[in-house]
Design a protein around this motif. Structure first.
Motif, PDB file in Angstrom:
ATOM      1  N   LYS A   1       0.846  -1.194   0.000  1.00 24.01           N
ATOM      2  CA  LYS A   1       0.000   0.000   0.000  1.00 24.01           C
ATOM      3  C   LYS A   1       0.879   1.241   0.000  1.00 24.01           C
ATOM      4  O   LYS A   1       1.946   1.252   0.589  1.00 24.01           O
ATOM      5  CB  LYS A   1      -0.910   0.023   1.224  1.00 24.01           C
ATOM      6  CG  LYS A   1      -2.014  -0.990   1.150  1.00 24.01           C
ATOM      7  CD  LYS A   1      -3.030  -0.733   2.241  1.00 24.01           C
ATOM      8  CE  LYS A   1      -4.362  -1.238   1.779  1.00 24.01           C
ATOM      9  NZ  LYS A   1      -5.438  -0.326   1.998  1.00 24.01           N
ATOM     10  N   TYR A   2       0.379   2.267  -0.663  1.00 21.44           N
ATOM     11  CA  TYR A   2       1.079   3.542  -0.676  1.00 21.44           C
ATOM     12  C   TYR A   2       0.545   4.403   0.455  1.00 21.44           C
ATOM     13  O   TYR A   2      -0.652   4.544   0.621  1.00 21.44           O
ATOM     14  CB  TYR A   2       0.885   4.248  -2.018  1.00 21.44           C
ATOM     15  CG  TYR A   2       1.496   3.487  -3.166  1.00 21.44           C
ATOM     16  CD1 TYR A   2       2.872   3.376  -3.279  1.00 21.44           C
ATOM     17  CD2 TYR A   2       0.710   2.871  -4.125  1.00 21.44           C
ATOM     18  CE1 TYR A   2       3.447   2.677  -4.324  1.00 21.44           C
ATOM     19  CE2 TYR A   2       1.271   2.170  -5.176  1.00 21.44           C
ATOM     20  CZ  TYR A   2       2.638   2.077  -5.270  1.00 21.44           C
ATOM     21  OH  TYR A   2       3.211   1.380  -6.305  1.00 21.44           O
ATOM     22  N   GLN A   3       1.458   4.980   1.236  1.00 23.05           N
ATOM     23  CA  GLN A   3       1.063   5.811   2.369  1.00 23.05           C
ATOM     24  C   GLN A   3       1.189   7.297   2.074  1.00 23.05           C
ATOM     25  O   GLN A   3       0.407   8.097   2.566  1.00 23.05           O
ATOM     26  CB  GLN A   3       1.902   5.463   3.599  1.00 23.05           C
ATOM     27  CG  GLN A   3       1.678   4.051   4.073  1.00 23.05           C
ATOM     28  CD  GLN A   3       2.585   3.707   5.251  1.00 23.05           C
ATOM     29  OE1 GLN A   3       3.647   4.290   5.436  1.00 23.05           O
ATOM     30  NE2 GLN A   3       2.146   2.755   6.043  1.00 23.05           N
ATOM     31  N   ASN A   4       2.195   7.677   1.293  1.00 24.38           N
ATOM     32  CA  ASN A   4       2.478   9.087   1.000  1.00 24.38           C
ATOM     33  C   ASN A   4       2.627   9.267  -0.505  1.00 24.38           C
ATOM     34  O   ASN A   4       3.630   8.847  -1.077  1.00 24.38           O
ATOM     35  CB  ASN A   4       3.757   9.543   1.699  1.00 24.38           C
ATOM     36  CG  ASN A   4       3.647   9.443   3.198  1.00 24.38           C
ATOM     37  OD1 ASN A   4       2.780  10.058   3.801  1.00 24.38           O
ATOM     38  ND2 ASN A   4       4.520   8.654   3.801  1.00 24.38           N
ATOM     39  N   ILE A   5       1.640   9.907  -1.102  1.00 26.31           N
ATOM     40  CA  ILE A   5       1.631  10.095  -2.550  1.00 26.31           C
ATOM     41  C   ILE A   5       1.921  11.555  -2.870  1.00 26.31           C
ATOM     42  O   ILE A   5       1.268  12.455  -2.349  1.00 26.31           O
ATOM     43  CB  ILE A   5       0.270   9.681  -3.143  1.00 26.31           C
ATOM     44  CG1 ILE A   5       0.018   8.197  -2.880  1.00 26.31           C
ATOM     45  CG2 ILE A   5       0.210   9.996  -4.635  1.00 26.31           C
ATOM     46  CD1 ILE A   5      -1.359   7.719  -3.290  1.00 26.31           C
TER      47      ILE A   5
ATOM     48  N   ALA B   1      -5.145   7.278  -3.934  1.00 28.13           N
ATOM     49  CA  ALA B   1      -5.075   7.672  -2.518  1.00 28.13           C
ATOM     50  C   ALA B   1      -6.279   7.151  -1.740  1.00 28.13           C
ATOM     51  O   ALA B   1      -6.133   6.701  -0.597  1.00 28.13           O
ATOM     52  CB  ALA B   1      -4.974   9.193  -2.398  1.00 28.13           C
TER      53      ALA B   1
ATOM     54  N   ASN C   1      -5.870   3.446  -1.060  1.00 24.81           N
ATOM     55  CA  ASN C   1      -4.779   3.134  -0.137  1.00 24.81           C
ATOM     56  C   ASN C   1      -4.879   3.876   1.192  1.00 24.81           C
ATOM     57  O   ASN C   1      -4.016   3.717   2.045  1.00 24.81           O
ATOM     58  CB  ASN C   1      -3.443   3.477  -0.800  1.00 24.81           C
ATOM     59  CG  ASN C   1      -3.075   2.506  -1.888  1.00 24.81           C
ATOM     60  OD1 ASN C   1      -2.461   1.488  -1.619  1.00 24.81           O
ATOM     61  ND2 ASN C   1      -3.461   2.796  -3.116  1.00 24.81           N
ATOM     62  N   ASN C   2      -5.890   4.723   1.338  1.00 24.55           N
ATOM     63  CA  ASN C   2      -6.032   5.558   2.538  1.00 24.55           C
ATOM     64  C   ASN C   2      -4.731   6.340   2.784  1.00 24.55           C
ATOM     65  O   ASN C   2      -4.178   6.345   3.879  1.00 24.55           O
ATOM     66  CB  ASN C   2      -6.413   4.702   3.747  1.00 24.55           C
ATOM     67  CG  ASN C   2      -6.915   5.539   4.896  1.00 24.55           C
ATOM     68  OD1 ASN C   2      -7.430   6.630   4.700  1.00 24.55           O
ATOM     69  ND2 ASN C   2      -6.742   5.038   6.104  1.00 24.55           N
ATOM     70  N   SER C   3      -4.265   7.000   1.723  1.00 21.90           N
ATOM     71  CA  SER C   3      -2.964   7.669   1.726  1.00 21.90           C
ATOM     72  C   SER C   3      -3.062   9.156   2.020  1.00 21.90           C
ATOM     73  O   SER C   3      -4.090   9.779   1.804  1.00 21.90           O
ATOM     74  CB  SER C   3      -2.306   7.535   0.349  1.00 21.90           C
ATOM     75  OG  SER C   3      -2.226   6.208  -0.057  1.00 21.90           O
ATOM     76  N   LYS C   4      -1.928   9.696   2.419  1.00 18.45           N
ATOM     77  CA  LYS C   4      -1.754  11.145   2.464  1.00 18.45           C
ATOM     78  C   LYS C   4      -1.397  11.583   1.052  1.00 18.45           C
ATOM     79  O   LYS C   4      -0.716  10.855   0.326  1.00 18.45           O
ATOM     80  CB  LYS C   4      -0.596  11.528   3.389  1.00 18.45           C
ATOM     81  CG  LYS C   4      -0.794  11.159   4.831  1.00 18.45           C
ATOM     82  CD  LYS C   4       0.458  11.517   5.617  1.00 18.45           C
ATOM     83  CE  LYS C   4       0.390  10.964   7.023  1.00 18.45           C
ATOM     84  NZ  LYS C   4       1.663  11.157   7.731  1.00 18.45           N
ATOM     85  N   MET C   5      -1.838  12.792   0.681  1.00 15.55           N
ATOM     86  CA  MET C   5      -1.511  13.312  -0.636  1.00 15.55           C
ATOM     87  C   MET C   5      -0.797  14.649  -0.489  1.00 15.55           C
ATOM     88  O   MET C   5      -1.240  15.519   0.252  1.00 15.55           O
ATOM     89  CB  MET C   5      -2.763  13.499  -1.488  1.00 15.55           C
ATOM     90  CG  MET C   5      -2.459  14.005  -2.892  1.00 15.55           C
ATOM     91  SD  MET C   5      -3.931  14.366  -3.882  1.00 15.55           S
ATOM     92  CE  MET C   5      -4.456  12.723  -4.298  1.00 15.55           C
TER      93      MET C   5
ATOM     94  N   ASP D   1       6.231   7.442  -1.125  1.00 15.27           N
ATOM     95  CA  ASP D   1       6.419   6.110  -1.686  1.00 15.27           C
ATOM     96  C   ASP D   1       5.793   5.950  -3.072  1.00 15.27           C
ATOM     97  O   ASP D   1       5.909   4.905  -3.692  1.00 15.27           O
ATOM     98  CB  ASP D   1       5.959   5.005  -0.731  1.00 15.27           C
ATOM     99  CG  ASP D   1       4.597   5.233  -0.137  1.00 15.27           C
ATOM    100  OD1 ASP D   1       3.849   6.077  -0.649  1.00 15.27           O
ATOM    101  OD2 ASP D   1       4.281   4.571   0.862  1.00 15.27           O
TER     102      ASP D   1
END
Length: 150
Positions: free
Chosen positions: A4-8, A29, A32-36, A108
């Motif tokens: 999973k990507y955490q920081n896009i 995002a 993946n429930n990511s930060k953007m 990432d």
């Protein structure tokens, strides 16, 4: 690195390709429930000679970038992303994005638009997306706009 990507990081330059990259980044995002992190690098090489005559050009470029990025942040929040930030830098996007900003924010995944430059321009100055792919410390997704093939 996990699956999973955490920081896009999304590279935004005002082009149609960058707009498509942003739209695709929202979906990635969300999955993946990511930060953007939205990034615009004001390419100081493009106005170095002009600035000698117009000392406020850097301020104008920053204001335009801020307005553009705040619009993108609003769209991302409305699309359901709770953790969206932006950053404006000055310098070469080829260097700043993959070598400095991505590392500083522990990115990432970098999502960027494909270049709209023609072959002669690419030969002389190179593609920003090509440099990002080559020097990024993480995965890179390069987005192209849909082409009309009719």
């Amino acid at each position: 690195m996990g699956l999973k990507y955490q920081n896009i990081l999304v590279a935004i330059d005002g082009s149609k390709e960058a707009d498509w990259a942003f739209k695709k980044a929202i979906e990635v995002a969300k999955r993946n429930n990511s930060k953007m992190l939205l990034v615009h690098v004001v390419d100081t090489r493009s106005f170095a000679l002009i600035e000698a005559y117009d000392t406020v050009i850097g301020d104008r470029a920053e204001k335009l970038a801020k307005d553009m990025l705040e619009g993108y942040v609003k769209q991302a929040v409305e699309a359901g992303l709770p953790n969206v930030q932006y950053e404006i830098e000055f310098g070469s996007p080829k260097i700043k994005i993959p070598r400095e900003i991505a590392k500083k924010h522990h990115v990432d995944l970098i999502i960027c638009g494909a270049t709209g430059m023609n072959a002669v321009e690419r030969f002389f100055i190179g593609s920003v997306s090509e440099h990002i792919v080559r020097y990024a410390p993480c995965d890179v997704l390069v987005i192209r706009t849909e082409k009309d093939l009719s």
